[in-house]
Design a protein around this motif. Structure first.
Motif, mmCIF file in Angstrom:
data_model
loop_
_atom_site.group_PDB
_atom_site.id
_atom_site.type_symbol
_atom_site.label_atom_id
_atom_site.label_comp_id
_atom_site.label_asym_id
_atom_site.label_seq_id
_atom_site.Cartn_x
_atom_site.Cartn_y
_atom_site.Cartn_z
ATOM 1 N N ALA A 188 -8.059 6.265 12.722
ATOM 2 C CA ALA A 188 -6.787 6.866 13.148
ATOM 3 C C ALA A 188 -5.601 6.052 12.638
ATOM 4 C CB ALA A 188 -6.746 6.980 14.672
ATOM 5 N N LYS A 189 -5.696 4.717 12.720
ATOM 6 C CA LYS A 189 -4.622 3.866 12.209
ATOM 7 C C LYS A 189 -4.395 4.115 10.726
ATOM 8 C CE LYS A 189 -4.842 -0.463 13.096
ATOM 9 N NZ LYS A 189 -5.319 -1.821 13.379
ATOM 10 N N ASP A 190 -5.467 4.233 9.965
ATOM 11 C CA ASP A 190 -5.357 4.479 8.524
ATOM 12 C C ASP A 190 -4.667 5.810 8.237
ATOM 13 O OD1 ASP A 190 -6.580 2.067 7.945
ATOM 14 O OD2 ASP A 190 -8.547 2.958 7.540
ATOM 15 N N ILE A 191 -5.081 6.856 8.931
ATOM 16 C CA ILE A 191 -4.495 8.184 8.715
ATOM 17 C C ILE A 191 -3.016 8.177 9.109
ATOM 18 C CG2 ILE A 191 -4.537 10.610 9.452
ATOM 19 C CD1 ILE A 191 -6.866 9.789 7.564
ATOM 20 N N LEU A 192 -2.696 7.597 10.263
ATOM 21 C CA LEU A 192 -1.302 7.561 10.720
ATOM 22 C C LEU A 192 -0.424 6.717 9.795
ATOM 23 C CD1 LEU A 192 -1.897 7.216 14.558
ATOM 24 C CD2 LEU A 192 -1.092 9.256 13.327
ATOM 25 N N SER A 193 -0.958 5.618 9.316
ATOM 26 C CA SER A 193 -0.159 4.731 8.464
ATOM 27 C C SER A 193 0.262 5.412 7.168
ATOM 28 C CB SER A 193 -0.909 3.434 8.169
ATOM 29 O OG SER A 193 -1.991 3.671 7.291
ATOM 30 N N GLN A 194 -0.516 6.383 6.714
ATOM 31 C CA GLN A 194 -0.150 7.128 5.503
ATOM 32 C C GLN A 194 1.145 7.911 5.690
ATOM 33 O OE1 GLN A 194 -3.574 9.473 4.333
ATOM 34 N NE2 GLN A 194 -4.920 7.712 4.503
ATOM 35 N N SER A 195 1.511 8.142 6.947
ATOM 36 C CA SER A 195 2.760 8.840 7.265
ATOM 37 C C SER A 195 3.801 7.893 7.848
ATOM 38 C CB SER A 195 2.483 9.977 8.258
ATOM 39 O OG SER A 195 1.624 10.931 7.679
ATOM 40 N N GLY A 196 3.549 6.600 7.758
ATOM 41 C CA GLY A 196 4.505 5.625 8.254
ATOM 42 C C GLY A 196 4.487 5.439 9.763
#
Length: 158
Positions: free
Chosen positions: A26-34
């Motif tokens: 989840a952190k990886d996916i969210l980080s792609q959107s800042g």
């Protein structure tokens, strides 16, 4: 400043890898959107050898409290409540849970009291956390973590 999402969900009854893998995803996916994801398991690598976290870790005879200040009752409640108070949204992942997660239910109640948006991922039927306290505190309930991440981004991003 990036948005902060608190990644709530069961820990008791799981091992370290099960408690952290979905949160890292989840952190990886969210980080792609800042967006920054905050895990209650961060900086707790010292627990990686535990085969299964006890069902009730916040008790006087807690076997983890001697390991690190962050695994004491005060350390857990202190940081988790700080994270909920300072986050922009709580994402709770109950998918596949096999027992009630009292800590997550508590966090959702805190989020509700603080008027924080809550997104819950949970199956339609059969989840032990499917209760008025967990569902009543959220505004968005979806069936998968992937859907919860999409909803989270659609709430926070312009």
């Amino acid at each position: 400043m990036p948005f902060k999402v608190y990644l709530a969900g069961p820990i008791a009854g799981l091992n370290y890898a099960n408690a952290t893998s979905w949160r890292e995803y989840a952190k990886d996916i969210l980080s792609q959107s800042g967006i920054n994801g905050y895990s209650p398991m961060r900086s707790k690598e010292f627990l990686s050898h535990i085969e299964s976290f006890s069902k009730h870790p916040l008790v006087e005879n807690d076997p983890y409290k001697a390991l690190n200040i962050m695994s004491t009752t005060q350390g857990i409640i202190g940081r988790d409540s700080f994270d909920v108070r300072t986050c922009d949204l709580v994402l709770a992942n109950f998918v596949g849970a096999t027992s009630i997660s009292m800590g997550t239910i508590w966090e959702l109640g805190l989020a509700f009291g603080l008027n924080k948006p809550v997104v819950v991922a949970m199956e339609d039927e059969g989840n032990p956390n499917d209760h008025g306290l967990s569902i009543g505190s959220c505004r968005w309930r979806v069936k998968t973590l992937e859907e919860a991440l999409i909803v989270t981004k659609s709430i926070l991003l312009p």
